[in-house]
Design a protein around this motif. Structure first.
Motif, PDB file in Angstrom:
ATOM      1  N   GLN A 320     -96.147 -70.113  56.616  1.00  9.58           N
ATOM      2  CA  GLN A 320     -96.245 -68.816  55.814  1.00  9.58           C
ATOM      3  C   GLN A 320     -95.891 -68.650  54.227  1.00  9.58           C
ATOM      4  O   GLN A 320     -94.811 -69.283  54.317  1.00  9.58           O
ATOM      5  N   TYR A 326    -101.835 -66.312  57.138  1.00  8.14           N
ATOM      6  CA  TYR A 326    -101.604 -66.016  58.457  1.00  8.14           C
ATOM      7  C   TYR A 326    -102.337 -64.607  58.536  1.00  8.14           C
ATOM      8  O   TYR A 326    -102.323 -63.872  59.669  1.00  8.14           O
ATOM      9  N   GLU A 340     -98.615 -55.582  58.104  1.00  6.59           N
ATOM     10  CA  GLU A 340     -98.811 -56.984  58.788  1.00  6.59           C
ATOM     11  C   GLU A 340     -99.810 -57.139  59.948  1.00  6.59           C
ATOM     12  O   GLU A 340    -100.040 -56.139  60.641  1.00  6.59           O
ATOM     13  N   TRP A 344    -100.467 -63.158  63.919  1.00  5.36           N
ATOM     14  CA  TRP A 344    -100.817 -64.121  62.930  1.00  5.36           C
ATOM     15  C   TRP A 344    -102.102 -64.952  63.156  1.00  5.36           C
ATOM     16  O   TRP A 344    -102.374 -65.285  64.031  1.00  5.36           O
ATOM     17  N   ASP A 347    -100.895 -70.631  60.547  1.00  4.17           N
ATOM     18  CA  ASP A 347     -99.725 -70.787  60.224  1.00  4.17           C
ATOM     19  C   ASP A 347     -98.709 -70.869  61.450  1.00  4.17           C
ATOM     20  O   ASP A 347     -98.711 -70.100  62.403  1.00  4.17           O
ATOM     21  N   TYR A 349     -94.875 -71.428  61.096  1.00  6.12           N
ATOM     22  CA  TYR A 349     -93.593 -71.329  60.524  1.00  6.12           C
ATOM     23  C   TYR A 349     -93.417 -70.044  59.534  1.00  6.12           C
ATOM     24  O   TYR A 349     -94.200 -70.186  58.524  1.00  6.12           O
ATOM     25  N   TYR A 350     -92.332 -69.494  59.721  1.00  6.35           N
ATOM     26  CA  TYR A 350     -91.981 -68.708  58.481  1.00  6.35           C
ATOM     27  C   TYR A 350     -91.096 -69.377  57.377  1.00  6.35           C
ATOM     28  O   TYR A 350     -90.977 -70.589  57.481  1.00  6.35           O
ATOM     29  N   LYS A 354     -88.291 -70.929  60.592  1.00  7.59           N
ATOM     30  CA  LYS A 354     -88.253 -70.505  62.064  1.00  7.59           C
ATOM     31  C   LYS A 354     -89.637 -70.379  62.363  1.00  7.59           C
ATOM     32  O   LYS A 354     -90.454 -69.734  61.764  1.00  7.59           O
ATOM     33  N   TYR A 356     -93.189 -68.972  64.015  1.00  7.34           N
ATOM     34  CA  TYR A 356     -93.717 -67.842  64.504  1.00  7.34           C
ATOM     35  C   TYR A 356     -93.825 -67.659  66.305  1.00  7.34           C
ATOM     36  O   TYR A 356     -93.365 -66.696  66.325  1.00  7.34           O
ATOM     37  N   ARG A 357     -93.977 -68.507  66.803  1.00  4.36           N
ATOM     38  CA  ARG A 357     -93.988 -68.746  68.215  1.00  4.36           C
ATOM     39  C   ARG A 357     -93.110 -70.222  68.762  1.00  4.36           C
ATOM     40  O   ARG A 357     -93.829 -71.265  68.671  1.00  4.36           O
TER      41      ARG A 357
END
Length: 377
Positions: A320, A326, A340, A344, A347, A349-350, A354, A356-357
């Motif tokens: 992201q 996203y 938001e 998403w 994408d 990853y944050y 981290k 996302y899932r």
């Protein structure tokens, strides 16, 4: 052992081209299979570092950030990924050809460090048709891909630009034609895409202009004798099973590509149907864009199908960031400026690494390990 034998066969078949950039024709089916079977199963993302809004910002000297690229490649490697699809741009060559080659070499060094072999994209018909060098505008809040730029965009209309396009293709492919850190060249992304977004200066008769140049791009690239395959991905048609129904663009793509690539953002039933249609061409398949969670295209749905058919998979979006992918496509009509998305769109990853899932990353890791183990037998 099997992979070693394929690699040796490929090396002997292409050793002269590797040393002399000897012009070549389209690969035979056997050559394409020999090459792809010598590679790790392609699994990856379309890549732009999270601190870049487009391909110009990624590669221009003032904003090139190898440390960030290295960091994000590390997350990709940890997910079991073996490739990244990375977009170049003709203006980067016009601006600073030697600098572009050096920065691309740095990216390839970083990717090799993480056991990743990129697919490099030369031209692209999507989003802003009027690219400009220099500082890029900041992201438009709540808009999907608000800063991505076409290559060449509106410059395609002026035939006097063709010599510089030719110089770009021959120059960049020629410089890396023997580089085994590269998996493939994607010569033109969605060439017949009208553009997307709300841009008002897209070319009239754009597809006709592109159809005239696309065969030239394949020819220019092949003149440099690349040891890597060339491709351009089909994307719009519901059914590719009947060659008589192919558009002019699709005919060029599917008869010029060494390996067949395609895009699919649909439900798994349609995804598998498209694979089965393209398998009739008897060449290796690579899905160079997928995963739009809101449209039914997900890692959970598509990866098991791809594994069963031995199709390489490259989802849209790793981290992201400024690209804003996203956020869904419909944000061009109703922006998500103060909210938001519920889910998403793209994408994985944050920006801090981290996932996302977590479950998606686990699926990718397991799939990569399984496919590499099967190939090694």
């Amino acid at each position: 052992m099997k992979r070693i034998l394929f690699a040796l066969a490929l090396w002997f078949a292409m050793s002269y081209a590797a040393s002399a950039n000897t012009p070549r024709g389209r690969w035979t089916e056997a050559q394409a299979w020999t090459y792809m079977r010598s590679q790790p199963w392609p699994l990856g993302s379309n890549f732009l570092p999270s601190n870049a809004i487009n391909q110009l910002e990624m590669f221009q000297a003032d904003t090139f950030d190898p440390a960030e690229i290295d960091r994000e490649f590390g997350w990709a490697e940890s997910a079991g990924m073996t490739t990244m699809r990375i977009f170049l741009h003709d203006l980067l060559w016009q601006q600073d050809a030697e600098g572009l080659k050096k920065r691309l070499d740095t990216v390839l060094t970083l990717s090799a460090k993480h056991h990743i072999k990129p697919v490099l994209v030369l031209f692209d018909s999507c989003w802003d048709p009027a690219p400009k060098l220099g500082p890029q505008h900041p992201p438009i809040p709540g808009i999907h891909n608000s800063g991505w730029v076409q290559s060449p965009g509106i410059a395609l209309a002026d035939e006097s630009n063709r010599p510089r396009f030719e110089a770009y293709v021959k120059g960049i492919v020629g410089a890396f034609a023997s580089d085994n850190r590269i998996l493939a060249w994607d010569v033109w992304n969605e060439p017949d895409n009208p553009g997307g977004g709300k841009y008002k200066n897209n070319l009239k008769h754009k597809t006709a202009l592109m159809d005239a140049m696309l065969p030239m791009v394949f020819s220019w690239a092949r003149s440099q004798g690349p040891i890597q395959p060339l491709t351009s991905g089909v994307w719009t048609r519901e059914d590719w099973s009947n060659p008589k129904e192919w558009s002019k663009t699709e005919k060029i793509q599917l008869t010029e590509s060494d390996i067949i690539s395609f895009h699919d953002y649909s439900w798994p039933e349609r995804f598998e149907s498209r694979i089965e249609q393209l398998e009739k061409l008897h060449r290796p398949l690579l899905c160079t864009e997928y995963m739009a969670r809101g449209t039914g295209s997900t890692i959970d749905n598509d990866i098991p199908i791809a594994m069963a058919h031995h199709v390489g998979m490259i989802n849209w979006g790793l981290v992201q960031g400024k690209m804003g992918t996203y956020i869904p496509w419909d944000s061009w009509d109703v922006p998500y400026a103060n909210r938001e998305p519920t889910v998403w769109f793209h994408d994985l990853y944050y920006p801090d690494g981290k996932p996302y899932r977590e479950h998606e990353i686990e699926i990718l890791q397991k799939a990569s390990k399984t496919m590499q183990s099967d190939a090694a037998r």
